[in-house]
Design a protein around this motif. Structure first.
Motif, short mmCIF file in Angstrom:
data_model
loop_
_atom_site.label_atom_id
_atom_site.label_comp_id
_atom_site.label_asym_id
_atom_site.label_seq_id
_atom_site.Cartn_x
_atom_site.Cartn_y
_atom_site.Cartn_z
N TYR A 1 60.98 40.14 7.95
CA TYR A 1 60.48 39.12 6.92
C TYR A 1 61.52 38.38 6.32
O TYR A 1 61.26 37.42 5.76
CB TYR A 1 59.60 39.99 6.07
CG TYR A 1 57.99 40.15 7.02
CD1 TYR A 1 57.15 39.10 7.17
CD2 TYR A 1 57.83 41.68 7.32
CE1 TYR A 1 55.99 39.75 7.72
CE2 TYR A 1 56.84 41.91 7.93
CZ TYR A 1 55.80 40.82 8.24
OH TYR A 1 54.76 41.19 8.72
N GLY A 2 62.87 39.17 6.34
CA GLY A 2 63.98 38.38 5.53
C GLY A 2 64.71 37.50 6.15
O GLY A 2 65.38 36.66 5.53
N ILE A 3 64.83 37.43 7.45
CA ILE A 3 65.72 36.52 8.33
C ILE A 3 64.87 35.82 9.08
O ILE A 3 64.34 36.09 10.06
CB ILE A 3 66.73 37.53 9.11
CG1 ILE A 3 67.59 38.09 8.07
CG2 ILE A 3 67.49 36.46 9.80
CD1 ILE A 3 68.64 39.20 8.99
N PRO A 4 64.95 34.33 8.62
CA PRO A 4 64.11 33.51 9.38
C PRO A 4 64.76 33.40 10.72
O PRO A 4 65.75 33.35 11.11
CB PRO A 4 64.58 31.96 8.77
CG PRO A 4 65.18 32.46 7.42
CD PRO A 4 65.64 33.89 7.52
N GLY A 5 63.60 33.31 11.87
CA GLY A 5 63.81 33.35 13.22
C GLY A 5 63.87 34.68 14.11
O GLY A 5 64.32 34.92 15.17
N TYR A 6 64.27 35.86 13.16
CA TYR A 6 64.45 37.02 13.87
C TYR A 6 63.42 37.61 14.43
O TYR A 6 63.31 38.06 15.68
CB TYR A 6 64.65 38.06 12.51
CG TYR A 6 64.96 39.54 13.03
CD1 TYR A 6 66.19 39.82 13.48
CD2 TYR A 6 63.98 40.50 13.29
CE1 TYR A 6 66.46 41.17 13.91
CE2 TYR A 6 64.22 41.70 13.71
CZ TYR A 6 65.50 41.96 13.97
OH TYR A 6 65.88 43.20 14.73
N ARG A 7 62.12 37.47 14.05
CA ARG A 7 60.77 37.97 14.92
C ARG A 7 60.87 37.18 16.12
O ARG A 7 60.73 37.72 17.23
CB ARG A 7 59.55 37.70 14.23
CG ARG A 7 59.54 38.69 13.22
CD ARG A 7 58.03 38.61 12.49
NE ARG A 7 58.24 37.43 11.36
CZ ARG A 7 57.38 36.96 10.75
NH1 ARG A 7 56.05 37.42 10.76
NH2 ARG A 7 57.76 36.18 9.76
N GLU A 8 61.35 35.92 16.06
CA GLU A 8 61.00 35.04 17.50
C GLU A 8 62.45 35.52 18.29
O GLU A 8 62.20 35.47 19.51
CB GLU A 8 61.35 33.57 17.12
CG GLU A 8 60.10 33.01 16.52
CD GLU A 8 60.03 33.45 14.89
OE1 GLU A 8 58.92 33.24 14.62
OE2 GLU A 8 60.91 33.91 14.29
#
Length: 127
Positions: A28-35
């Motif tokens: 949730y804290g780093i944009p693009g991490y989940r992708e």
């Protein structure tokens, strides 16, 4: 012996729980991490975040192991070596998908960080 066994189990569970909680934070804290996670196409900050959460989880695992089995010198070593045995096959499997330095840092610091975590003390408590 029982406390050593319980300490080892508690250390392993602690590693998993701490790593999971921190991983949720990274997602949730780093944009693009989940992708990036399914393909392991992480940016440098993502890799550093993953290694940082492993450092914290390892220190926590050692700390909890020592809390449960304070007289056992072997318990933190056992936790670290079990973790290494569990992670080594997956790091071999994904070897080419992440840089060598990433694997080396994770694998070579895992056991020492658990042992170091076992040396940490709560403020105000005597060894």
């Amino acid at each position: 012996m029982v406390r050593t066994f319980l300490g080892v189990i508690a250390g392993l569970v602690t590693w998993a729980v701490v790593a999971t909680i921190l991983d949720i934070g990274v997602r949730y804290g780093i944009p693009g991490y989940r992708e990036a996670e399914p393909t392991l196409l992480f940016t440098l900050p993502m890799k550093i975040a993953r290694l940082s959460l492993a450092v914290i989880a390892s220190l926590g695992a050692g700390f909890v192991t020592r809390l449960i089995a304070p007289a056992s010198r072997m318990a933190p070593w056992i936790v670290g070596l079990v973790m290494l045995a569990l992670f080594l096959p997956s790091h071999i499997q994904i070897g080419a998908r992440l840089p060598l330095w990433y694997h080396l840092f994770f694998l070579l610091t895992l056991v020492p960080l658990v042992v170091l975590g076992a040396q940490l003390r709560l403020p105000g408590r005597r060894p």
